[in-house]
Design a protein around this motif. Structure first.
Motif, PDB file in Angstrom:
ATOM      1  N   LYS A 282      50.649  31.000  51.921  1.00  0.00           N
ATOM      2  CA  LYS A 282      50.668  31.772  53.144  1.00  0.00           C
ATOM      3  C   LYS A 282      50.185  33.100  53.043  1.00  0.00           C
ATOM      4  N   LEU A 283      50.664  33.946  51.984  1.00  0.00           N
ATOM      5  CA  LEU A 283      50.630  35.207  51.684  1.00  0.00           C
ATOM      6  C   LEU A 283      49.017  35.573  51.560  1.00  0.00           C
TER       7      LEU A 283
ATOM      8  N   SER B   7      42.903  36.855  56.211  1.00  0.00           N
ATOM      9  CA  SER B   7      42.707  36.658  57.430  1.00  0.00           C
ATOM     10  C   SER B   7      42.688  38.114  58.008  1.00  0.00           C
ATOM     11  N   GLU B   8      43.670  39.001  57.417  1.00  0.00           N
ATOM     12  CA  GLU B   8      43.616  40.362  57.897  1.00  0.00           C
ATOM     13  C   GLU B   8      42.382  41.071  57.273  1.00  0.00           C
TER      14      GLU B   8
ATOM     15  N   TYR C 291      37.253  43.908  58.530  1.00  0.00           N
ATOM     16  CA  TYR C 291      35.775  44.350  57.979  1.00  0.00           C
ATOM     17  C   TYR C 291      34.715  43.449  58.620  1.00  0.00           C
ATOM     18  N   PHE C 292      35.298  42.363  59.690  1.00  0.00           N
ATOM     19  CA  PHE C 292      34.140  41.717  60.300  1.00  0.00           C
ATOM     20  C   PHE C 292      33.027  42.533  60.829  1.00  0.00           C
TER      21      PHE C 292
ATOM     22  N   TYR D  14      37.099  44.789  44.042  1.00  0.00           N
ATOM     23  CA  TYR D  14      37.700  44.035  43.075  1.00  0.00           C
ATOM     24  C   TYR D  14      38.900  43.778  42.991  1.00  0.00           C
ATOM     25  N   TYR D  15      39.820  44.939  43.698  1.00  0.00           N
ATOM     26  CA  TYR D  15      41.403  44.861  43.631  1.00  0.00           C
ATOM     27  C   TYR D  15      41.946  43.629  44.364  1.00  0.00           C
ATOM     28  N   ILE D  16      40.972  43.445  45.611  1.00  0.00           N
ATOM     29  CA  ILE D  16      41.403  42.123  46.195  1.00  0.00           C
ATOM     30  C   ILE D  16      41.164  40.883  45.751  1.00  0.00           C
ATOM     31  N   GLU D  17      39.886  41.006  45.005  1.00  0.00           N
ATOM     32  CA  GLU D  17      39.678  39.748  44.451  1.00  0.00           C
ATOM     33  C   GLU D  17      40.774  39.355  43.101  1.00  0.00           C
TER      34      GLU D  17
END
Length: 142
Positions: free
Chosen positions: A47-48, A54-55, A60-61, A70-73
């Motif tokens: 869920k996290l 989603s956020e 950035y849509f 990279y830090y998100i990946e």
């Protein structure tokens, strides 16, 4: 007098809490409770990750040239390390491996989520990474 009583009771609570290790917590559960705990941990991590994705998409849509940093990946990779994809939802296997993990006295003080991460990495065939995490956790918590 009240202050002394309060101080002693808080001190006793802290000492008592430190004696309750993750292994005692885990081994005190029944098999059904262990499976429910793992299912809850898997659900929370999923869920996290889903909510974060989603956020990020919402934010950035509208930017066509945006590239995910990279830090998100890396955050997603770390989140995936806590869930075994090879085992899937056969949580009895994970629970059994956590039982075996905590049967070793070197692992008694390793926090439960760290143990879940190590076991999940091992189940996914990432033995080298699991062993490194295990050795670091043993060194840190013993």
């Amino acid at each position: 007098m009240f202050f002394i009583y309060f101080f002693i009771s808080v001190l006793f609570s802290i000492i008592n809490a430190q004696q309750n290790s993750s292994s005692k917590f885990w081994l005190s559960y029944s098999q059904d409770q262990k499976i429910a705990f793992i299912n809850g941990a898997y659900g929370a991590i999923s869920k996290l990750k889903s909510h974060h994705q989603s956020e990020v998409r919402k934010q950035y849509f509208h930017e066509k040239n945006w590239v995910q940093p990279y830090y998100i990946e890396r955050f997603y990779e770390i989140a995936d390390e806590y869930r075994s994809t090879a085992v899937g939802y056969d949580l009895i296997i994970i629970a059994s491996h956590l039982d075996a993990f905590y049967s070793n006295s070197d692992n008694f003080n390793i926090p439960l989520l760290d143990a879940l991460r190590i076991v999940s990495l091992a189940q996914d065939g990432e033995h080298k990474k699991a062993n490194v995490r295990l050795l670091r956790s043993q060194q840190k918590h013993n």
